[in-house]
Write a protein that holds these residues in place. Structure first.
Motif, PDB file in Angstrom:
ATOM      1  N   LEU A 107       0.830  -1.214   0.000  1.00 10.95           N
ATOM      2  CA  LEU A 107       0.000   0.000   0.000  1.00 10.95           C
ATOM      3  C   LEU A 107       0.864   1.263   0.000  1.00 10.95           C
ATOM      4  CD1 LEU A 107      -2.830  -1.025   2.503  1.00 10.95           C
ATOM      5  CD2 LEU A 107      -3.037  -0.706   0.032  1.00 10.95           C
ATOM      6  N   LEU A 108       2.026   1.168   0.646  1.00  2.49           N
ATOM      7  CA  LEU A 108       2.927   2.314   0.729  1.00  2.49           C
ATOM      8  C   LEU A 108       3.359   2.787  -0.668  1.00  2.49           C
ATOM      9  CD1 LEU A 108       4.219   3.832   3.118  1.00  2.49           C
ATOM     10  CD2 LEU A 108       6.195   2.336   2.900  1.00  2.49           C
ATOM     11  N   SER A 109       3.501   1.823  -1.585  1.00  5.41           N
ATOM     12  CA  SER A 109       3.944   2.189  -2.932  1.00  5.41           C
ATOM     13  C   SER A 109       2.797   2.698  -3.795  1.00  5.41           C
ATOM     14  CB  SER A 109       4.571   0.982  -3.648  1.00  5.41           C
ATOM     15  OG  SER A 109       5.490   0.347  -2.822  1.00  5.41           O
TER      16      SER A 109
ATOM     17  N   THR B  82      -5.731   2.982   5.755  1.00  9.42           N
ATOM     18  CA  THR B  82      -6.426   2.853   7.037  1.00  9.42           C
ATOM     19  C   THR B  82      -6.200   1.459   7.611  1.00  9.42           C
ATOM     20  OG1 THR B  82      -8.375   2.035   5.896  1.00  9.42           O
ATOM     21  CG2 THR B  82      -8.275   4.417   6.299  1.00  9.42           C
ATOM     22  N   VAL B  83      -6.460   1.324   8.883  1.00 10.86           N
ATOM     23  CA  VAL B  83      -6.365  -0.001   9.502  1.00 10.86           C
ATOM     24  C   VAL B  83      -7.320  -0.956   8.784  1.00 10.86           C
ATOM     25  CG1 VAL B  83      -6.802  -1.323  11.617  1.00 10.86           C
ATOM     26  CG2 VAL B  83      -5.565   0.840  11.741  1.00 10.86           C
ATOM     27  N   ALA B  84      -8.516  -0.452   8.394  1.00 10.18           N
ATOM     28  CA  ALA B  84      -9.490  -1.288   7.678  1.00 10.18           C
ATOM     29  C   ALA B  84      -8.898  -1.847   6.383  1.00 10.18           C
ATOM     30  CB  ALA B  84     -10.749  -0.468   7.386  1.00 10.18           C
ATOM     31  N   LEU B  85      -8.168  -1.000   5.631  1.00 13.95           N
ATOM     32  CA  LEU B  85      -7.521  -1.450   4.387  1.00 13.95           C
ATOM     33  C   LEU B  85      -6.467  -2.521   4.678  1.00 13.95           C
ATOM     34  CD1 LEU B  85      -6.643   1.519   1.962  1.00 13.95           C
ATOM     35  CD2 LEU B  85      -8.041  -0.505   1.491  1.00 13.95           C
ATOM     36  N   LEU B  86      -5.744  -2.340   5.756  1.00 15.44           N
ATOM     37  CA  LEU B  86      -4.709  -3.310   6.121  1.00 15.44           C
ATOM     38  C   LEU B  86      -5.339  -4.650   6.484  1.00 15.44           C
ATOM     39  CD1 LEU B  86      -2.375  -1.014   8.313  1.00 15.44           C
ATOM     40  CD2 LEU B  86      -1.863  -1.910   6.045  1.00 15.44           C
TER      41      LEU B  86
ATOM     42  N   GLY C 182      -6.411 -10.133   5.169  1.00 14.31           N
ATOM     43  CA  GLY C 182      -7.388 -11.158   5.536  1.00 14.31           C
ATOM     44  C   GLY C 182      -7.319 -11.466   7.016  1.00 14.31           C
ATOM     45  N   ILE C 183      -7.307 -10.437   7.818  1.00 11.99           N
ATOM     46  CA  ILE C 183      -7.088 -10.599   9.259  1.00 11.99           C
ATOM     47  C   ILE C 183      -8.164  -9.833  10.022  1.00 11.99           C
ATOM     48  CG2 ILE C 183      -5.521  -9.700  11.054  1.00 11.99           C
ATOM     49  CD1 ILE C 183      -3.263 -10.879   9.478  1.00 11.99           C
ATOM     50  N   SER C 184      -8.519 -10.356  11.198  1.00 11.24           N
ATOM     51  CA  SER C 184      -9.548  -9.697  12.005  1.00 11.24           C
ATOM     52  C   SER C 184      -8.960  -8.518  12.772  1.00 11.24           C
ATOM     53  CB  SER C 184     -10.128 -10.691  13.012  1.00 11.24           C
ATOM     54  OG  SER C 184      -9.147 -10.951  14.001  1.00 11.24           O
ATOM     55  N   LYS C 185      -9.855  -7.643  13.220  1.00  7.06           N
ATOM     56  CA  LYS C 185      -9.438  -6.500  14.021  1.00  7.06           C
ATOM     57  C   LYS C 185      -8.631  -6.952  15.243  1.00  7.06           C
ATOM     58  CE  LYS C 185     -11.720  -2.092  14.628  1.00  7.06           C
ATOM     59  NZ  LYS C 185     -12.993  -1.366  14.669  1.00  7.06           N
ATOM     60  N   GLY C 186      -9.150  -7.997  15.896  1.00  9.78           N
ATOM     61  CA  GLY C 186      -8.470  -8.509  17.087  1.00  9.78           C
ATOM     62  C   GLY C 186      -7.068  -8.983  16.748  1.00  9.78           C
ATOM     63  N   GLY C 187      -6.940  -9.676  15.607  1.00 10.47           N
ATOM     64  CA  GLY C 187      -5.630 -10.161  15.162  1.00 10.47           C
ATOM     65  C   GLY C 187      -4.674  -9.004  14.933  1.00 10.47           C
ATOM     66  N   PHE C 188      -5.211  -7.920  14.352  1.00 10.27           N
ATOM     67  CA  PHE C 188      -4.382  -6.744  14.086  1.00 10.27           C
ATOM     68  C   PHE C 188      -3.870  -6.139  15.386  1.00 10.27           C
ATOM     69  CE2 PHE C 188      -3.692  -2.208  13.645  1.00 10.27           C
ATOM     70  CZ  PHE C 188      -2.911  -2.134  12.497  1.00 10.27           C
TER      71      PHE C 188
ATOM     72  N   HIS D 165      -3.595  -7.355  18.200  1.00  6.14           N
ATOM     73  CA  HIS D 165      -2.694  -8.207  18.958  1.00  6.14           C
ATOM     74  C   HIS D 165      -1.233  -7.825  18.659  1.00  6.14           C
ATOM     75  CE1 HIS D 165      -1.125 -11.742  20.952  1.00  6.14           C
ATOM     76  NE2 HIS D 165      -0.450 -12.045  19.858  1.00  6.14           N
ATOM     77  N   HIS D 166      -0.997  -7.371  17.414  1.00 10.09           N
ATOM     78  CA  HIS D 166       0.381  -7.077  16.992  1.00 10.09           C
ATOM     79  C   HIS D 166       0.731  -5.600  16.989  1.00 10.09           C
ATOM     80  CE1 HIS D 166       1.183 -11.187  15.874  1.00 10.09           C
ATOM     81  NE2 HIS D 166       0.016 -11.225  15.260  1.00 10.09           N
ATOM     82  N   PHE D 167      -0.254  -4.765  16.686  1.00 10.93           N
ATOM     83  CA  PHE D 167       0.044  -3.341  16.508  1.00 10.93           C
ATOM     84  C   PHE D 167      -0.973  -2.480  17.251  1.00 10.93           C
ATOM     85  CE2 PHE D 167       1.453  -5.573  12.636  1.00 10.93           C
ATOM     86  CZ  PHE D 167       2.803  -5.255  12.671  1.00 10.93           C
ATOM     87  N   THR D 168      -0.523  -1.274  17.646  1.00  6.57           N
ATOM     88  CA  THR D 168      -1.445  -0.376  18.337  1.00  6.57           C
ATOM     89  C   THR D 168      -2.123   0.586  17.371  1.00  6.57           C
ATOM     90  OG1 THR D 168       0.326   1.205  18.736  1.00  6.57           O
ATOM     91  CG2 THR D 168      -0.076  -0.436  20.466  1.00  6.57           C
ATOM     92  N   SER D 169      -1.544   0.774  16.180  1.00  4.89           N
ATOM     93  CA  SER D 169      -2.057   1.773  15.239  1.00  4.89           C
ATOM     94  C   SER D 169      -1.364   1.592  13.885  1.00  4.89           C
ATOM     95  CB  SER D 169      -1.734   3.171  15.747  1.00  4.89           C
ATOM     96  OG  SER D 169      -0.318   3.311  15.809  1.00  4.89           O
TER      97      SER D 169
END
Lengths: 232, 232
Positions: free
Chosen positions: A24-26, A34-38, A43-49, A51-55
């Motif tokens: 996406l950066l390129s 957005t976090v939603a795009l990520l 293919g990952i849930s909000k909770g999964g995200f 778990h690894h990152f704050t923002s």
């Protein structure tokens, strides 16, 4: 997708998020990522995200550290395969890291653009410091090898490494400006700006390393940057 | 107090707040310095304070810039009064800024302590960059003079100034450590740490400036730091 997701380990999920972010950066201005795009891309849930990152800023930070590690690894690989003495191996390292950077130029330029946006300076200065520290141990080894072989004559290994990194830090900002000149039709001006920068860094690198004038360390040739300069 | 306050101009009020903050910095841990304390000390209303500053962090930032300007001015004054060529004048500048720093050592050490507290790195890296930029124009002039007189042989004036500032940046962190050693009873160790640092910075400064070996720029003598080393 659900089946795939359930088979992913935590490490896989983290990697998937970083892969999507790098893509996406390129292709997108960072403001539009957005976090939603990520989540969608990985293919990952909000909770999964979370778990690894704050923002998403946290993702960018992890991504930059991954870039640095990959670039350092590329320099190290070339360095280790390089025959010859410390001067040749240091030159190989400079070539290896530069080629990695050229292969990832769009991402680097995107990161610089984000860093230069108002309000981002503080966080990027800290990130820059962190990424520099990642590259420090290998550089320290390369310099120490040269000192042992009496190819380098440095004042102090740690301060030399720190100043080398400082001398190289604006290179991609200047490369971006040189590419802008080329894109505006002034190819000679852009090429001259690039050559001046490479020459300046090469001379400063040799002074800091204390190389003999007849066996200098070499920066990559301007020719290697041709594709980048004309890529806009 | 009210009468005095009403006679203060906006500039006076700003100065009063910074004066009080500078005092408090030497006597109180920064965590204990509150906006209320600043108001009380400066004899200023809340409204008067927020006219000039957004927070106590904002005060600290303004204070750091004032320190840098005062230190640069001290170096410039000594430099301008100094007879002799560029090497002597550069040496005078190094002495003048160092003596200013030694006269304000407690405040510098307090600022470093705040900078090293967890969570403060980002803001301090940015502040450090800003304070460096304040000192850059004078340093550029000093280096350019030396180049004109052929006393210095630099790769590039701007990069040289940037690397000089980078080479000097950890000095007060090391001085603080050396003082701690002395305070713990190891005066020889503290003194050696100080001398090593001064020697390292002197040799790196001369390499960056390209001074001839027989006419080097000099850092202040370790002797000048004796009072600081034994002040805990």
């Amino acid at each position: 997708m659900t089946a795939k997701r359930s088979r992913m380990t935590a490490g896989d999920r983290r990697t998937a998020i970083l892969d999507v972010a790098a893509e996406l950066l390129s292709t997108h201005p960072w403001e539009e990522v957005t976090v939603a795009l990520l989540l969608e891309g990985a293919g990952i849930s909000k909770g999964g995200f979370y778990h690894h990152f704050t923002s998403k800023e946290d993702v960018l930070e992890a991504l930059l550290l991954r870039f640095t590690d990959a670039c350092t690894a590329a320099g190290q690989a070339v360095h280790e395969r390089s025959p010859g003495g410390a001067v040749a191996r240091f030159t190989a390292y400079l070539g290896g890291t530069t080629r990695w950077e050229l292969d990832h130029a769009e991402k680097i330029v995107a990161v610089i653009r984000i860093a230069m946006m108002a309000g981002n300076e503080s966080i990027f200065l800290k990130l820059e410091e962190e990424t520099r520290q990642r590259a420090t141990p290998l550089l320290r080894r390369l310099v120490a090898e040269g000192v042992r072989e009496r190819a380098f004559d440095v004042i102090d290994i740690d301060m030399t490494v720190s100043l080398l990194q400082h001398a190289w830090r604006m290179r991609w900002v200047v490369l971006g400006q040189a590419r802008q000149l080329c894109a505006a039709g002034d190819f000679a001006g852009g090429r001259a700006m690039l050559e001046d920068r490479l020459s300046l860094e090469e001379r400063m690198t040799n002074r800091l390393l204390g190389c003999a004038a007849e066996t200098p360390v070499r920066m990559p040739a301007a020719e290697e940057f041709k594709g980048f300069l004309t890529s806009l």
